[in-house]
Write a protein that holds these residues in place. Structure first.
Motif, short mmCIF file in Angstrom:
data_model
loop_
_atom_site.label_atom_id
_atom_site.label_comp_id
_atom_site.label_asym_id
_atom_site.label_seq_id
_atom_site.Cartn_x
_atom_site.Cartn_y
_atom_site.Cartn_z
N GLY A 82 -23.27 -29.37 -20.38
CA GLY A 82 -22.61 -30.47 -21.09
C GLY A 82 -22.79 -31.77 -20.33
O GLY A 82 -22.65 -31.80 -19.11
N GLY A 83 -23.09 -32.82 -21.04
CA GLY A 83 -23.14 -34.13 -20.40
C GLY A 83 -21.73 -34.66 -20.21
O GLY A 83 -20.76 -34.05 -20.67
N LEU A 84 -21.63 -35.80 -19.54
CA LEU A 84 -20.30 -36.34 -19.25
C LEU A 84 -19.57 -36.79 -20.51
O LEU A 84 -18.36 -36.91 -20.52
CB LEU A 84 -20.41 -37.49 -18.25
CG LEU A 84 -20.82 -37.08 -16.83
CD1 LEU A 84 -20.91 -38.29 -15.93
CD2 LEU A 84 -19.84 -36.07 -16.25
N TRP A 88 -19.55 -35.16 -23.32
CA TRP A 88 -19.13 -33.98 -24.08
C TRP A 88 -17.71 -33.60 -23.66
O TRP A 88 -17.44 -33.37 -22.49
CB TRP A 88 -20.10 -32.83 -23.79
CG TRP A 88 -19.69 -31.47 -24.29
CD1 TRP A 88 -19.27 -30.41 -23.51
CD2 TRP A 88 -19.65 -31.01 -25.64
NE1 TRP A 88 -18.99 -29.34 -24.31
CE2 TRP A 88 -19.21 -29.67 -25.62
CE3 TRP A 88 -19.95 -31.60 -26.88
CZ2 TRP A 88 -19.06 -28.91 -26.77
CZ3 TRP A 88 -19.80 -30.84 -28.03
CH2 TRP A 88 -19.37 -29.51 -27.97
N ARG A 89 -16.80 -33.58 -24.63
CA ARG A 89 -15.40 -33.31 -24.29
C ARG A 89 -14.99 -31.86 -24.61
O ARG A 89 -13.83 -31.47 -24.46
CB ARG A 89 -14.48 -34.29 -25.01
CG ARG A 89 -14.71 -35.73 -24.55
CD ARG A 89 -13.74 -36.68 -25.20
NE ARG A 89 -12.36 -36.40 -24.86
CZ ARG A 89 -11.78 -36.80 -23.74
NH1 ARG A 89 -12.45 -37.50 -22.85
NH2 ARG A 89 -10.51 -36.50 -23.51
N GLY A 90 -15.95 -31.07 -25.08
CA GLY A 90 -15.66 -29.67 -25.42
C GLY A 90 -15.83 -28.76 -24.22
O GLY A 90 -15.93 -29.21 -23.07
N HIS A 91 -15.92 -27.47 -24.53
CA HIS A 91 -16.06 -26.48 -23.45
C HIS A 91 -17.47 -26.49 -22.87
O HIS A 91 -18.44 -26.71 -23.59
CB HIS A 91 -15.81 -25.07 -24.00
CG HIS A 91 -14.40 -24.81 -24.37
ND1 HIS A 91 -13.41 -24.57 -23.45
CD2 HIS A 91 -13.78 -24.77 -25.58
CE1 HIS A 91 -12.26 -24.39 -24.07
NE2 HIS A 91 -12.47 -24.51 -25.36
N VAL A 92 -17.56 -26.19 -21.57
CA VAL A 92 -18.84 -25.93 -20.93
C VAL A 92 -18.76 -24.54 -20.30
O VAL A 92 -17.81 -24.25 -19.56
CB VAL A 92 -19.17 -26.98 -19.84
CG1 VAL A 92 -20.49 -26.64 -19.15
CG2 VAL A 92 -19.23 -28.38 -20.45
N GLY A 93 -19.74 -23.72 -20.61
CA GLY A 93 -19.75 -22.34 -20.10
C GLY A 93 -20.40 -21.48 -21.16
O GLY A 93 -20.57 -21.91 -22.31
#
Lengths: 152, 281
Positions: free
Chosen positions: B182-184, B186-191
């Protein structure tokens, strides 16, 4: 009214923990709040706390030269932030930034380390729970490294 | 029971025209085809696929990604990764495409009735699952909760972003999306997609799971589903192999004792569990 005892006892990480151990945890716990965009912890700083996230989302970031920080994972409600307090050299390996306003319970790692040394049953319980989280995150990281959605 | 229409020789492509090409991501496009001959219909079961023929270029197996209730069209979401897919996504409105099918076994529409439906998709794997999602949303009373767990490589690789947001507004529907990188902004989940399970409040005894994505991802997902208490009888996967004839004649897509084109592409996990563990199969 939500007491620290209840919050800790009901948090998924501590579910099933003996009441006596919960009380020991509570003696090392306090409420914490972070505004969106603030850093909760920074790479290289002493790691003496960990957090039970109650509200909001946290981005775990790694710094790369000549590059914006890379988000390696996000953590949300019900999850644990930080385990570097548990093992030497007790330093954070990543940055963690509040994506939204975050509410958490902060647990004093130094205080907990001392209690775990004094009471090995508590120490074993804490290690077992952290080991499970480490295992889950290691597996997730392996899958992430496989980059399965890339064109082959 | 939904009807499956193969009214003509299954080896004979039927003439269809491209009516719309929509860009989903930098390399993935959704095409809407309509029959040139009124006899042909777009009836299919969620999870089935067609063979799409680009005259002079080649033929491709592509899962149907459209709404099974709309019989006047067939919709496909295609990632441009080679000569034939490149040719397909570069079709213009009015261009012809030959269509064979629909083929294969689809998602367990009937077995899932009355139960919670857990859809787990990775990357372009959301495309074959979209018809099932439409079906559940259009027959809401027939199903329990709908849980959609979707993982992509990065935010710009996510399919159907507007629809994901729309689906999430439906009652008894939970949509969770994550990206590996995710880029900075992106406010969603990363994983990876497996990290979403802890937010999904699954009721394993009353759930059916449908999984589609890269095979490695599906192995991790099935493990996670079993860990959450789902029986391997209630987990279904969509597999992909080199399909040529699509009717079990040629053997190109043989997978152990099965042909993916005829016995699949959707399989009950219990049936193929051992095969998934074999190297180089």
């Amino acid at each position: 009214m939500e007491t620290l005892e209840r919050i800790i006892a009901e948090h998924p990480f501590f579910v099933g923990l003996d009441d006596g151990f919960t009380n020991l945890m509570v003696s090392c716990a306090s409420n914490a709040r972070f505004k969106a965009g603030t850093y909760i912890l920074k790479e290289g700083d002493p790691a003496n706390t960990f957090y039970l996230i109650r509200e909001g989302k946290v981005a775990v970031e790694v710094l790369a030269p000549q590059h914006k920080p890379i988000i390696v994972s996000t953590l949300s409600v019900g999850e644990i932030l930080g385990w570097s307090w548990l093992l030497p050299p007790f330093q954070w390996k990543f940055h963690a930034r509040a994506v939204d306003d975050v509410r958490a319970i902060a647990l004093d790692g130094k205080c907990l380390r001392t209690k775990c040394e004094e009471n090995h049953d508590l120490g074993y319980e804490v290690l077992k729970r952290f080991a499970q989280i480490m295992e889950q995150r290691l597996e997730a990281t392996r899958l992430q490294l496989l980059d399965v959605y890339a064109v082959r | 029971m939904m009807a499956t229409a193969i009214t003509t020789d299954p080896m004979l492509p039927q003439p269809y025209s491209v009516r719309e090409v929509a860009k989903e991501t930098p390399d993935t496009f959704t095409l809407r085809l309509e029959p040139e001959n009124a006899v042909n219909t777009g009836m299919f079961q969620p999870g089935q696929f067609s063979m799409l023929w680009m005259f002079g270029v080649g033929e491709l197996p592509i899962s149907i990604s459209g709404n099974p209730a709309l019989h006047d069209r067939l919709v496909y979401t295609v990632r441009s990764v080679g000569q034939a897919t490149h040719s397909l996504v570069n079709r213009e409105v009015g261009d012809g495409v030959g269509v064979r099918g629909p083929f294969g076994a689809g998602w367990p529409v009937e077995a899932a009735r009355g139960r919670d439906v857990i859809v787990v998709a990775g990357g372009i794997g959301l495309a074959p699952l979209r018809p099932m999602i439409y079906h559940v949303l259009q027959n809401r009373k027939d199903y329990g909760r709908l849980v959609i767990l979707y993982g992509g490589r990065s935010p710009r690789d996510l399919l159907y972003r507007k629809e994901l947001a729309t689906w999430a507004r439906n009652r008894e529907t939970q949509v969770l999306v994550t990206v590996d990188y995710g880029g900075l902004n992106w406010r969603g989940h990363v994983g990876v997609v497996t990290t979403l399970f802890k937010y999904s409040r699954l009721q394993p005894a009353s759930s059916v799971a449908m999984v589609c994505g890269p095979e490695i991802m599906m192995r991790f997902v099935t493990r996670e589903l079993e860990m959450h208490g789902l029986s391997c009888d209630d987990i279904y996967l969509s597999l992909e192999r080199n399909m040529k004839c699509a009717v079990g004649f040629c053997g190109h897509c043989q997978y152990g004792p099965y042909f993916i084109c005829k016995d699949g592409p959707v399989f009950r996990y219990k049936k193929i569990r051992k095969l998934l563990e074999k190297y180089e199969l």
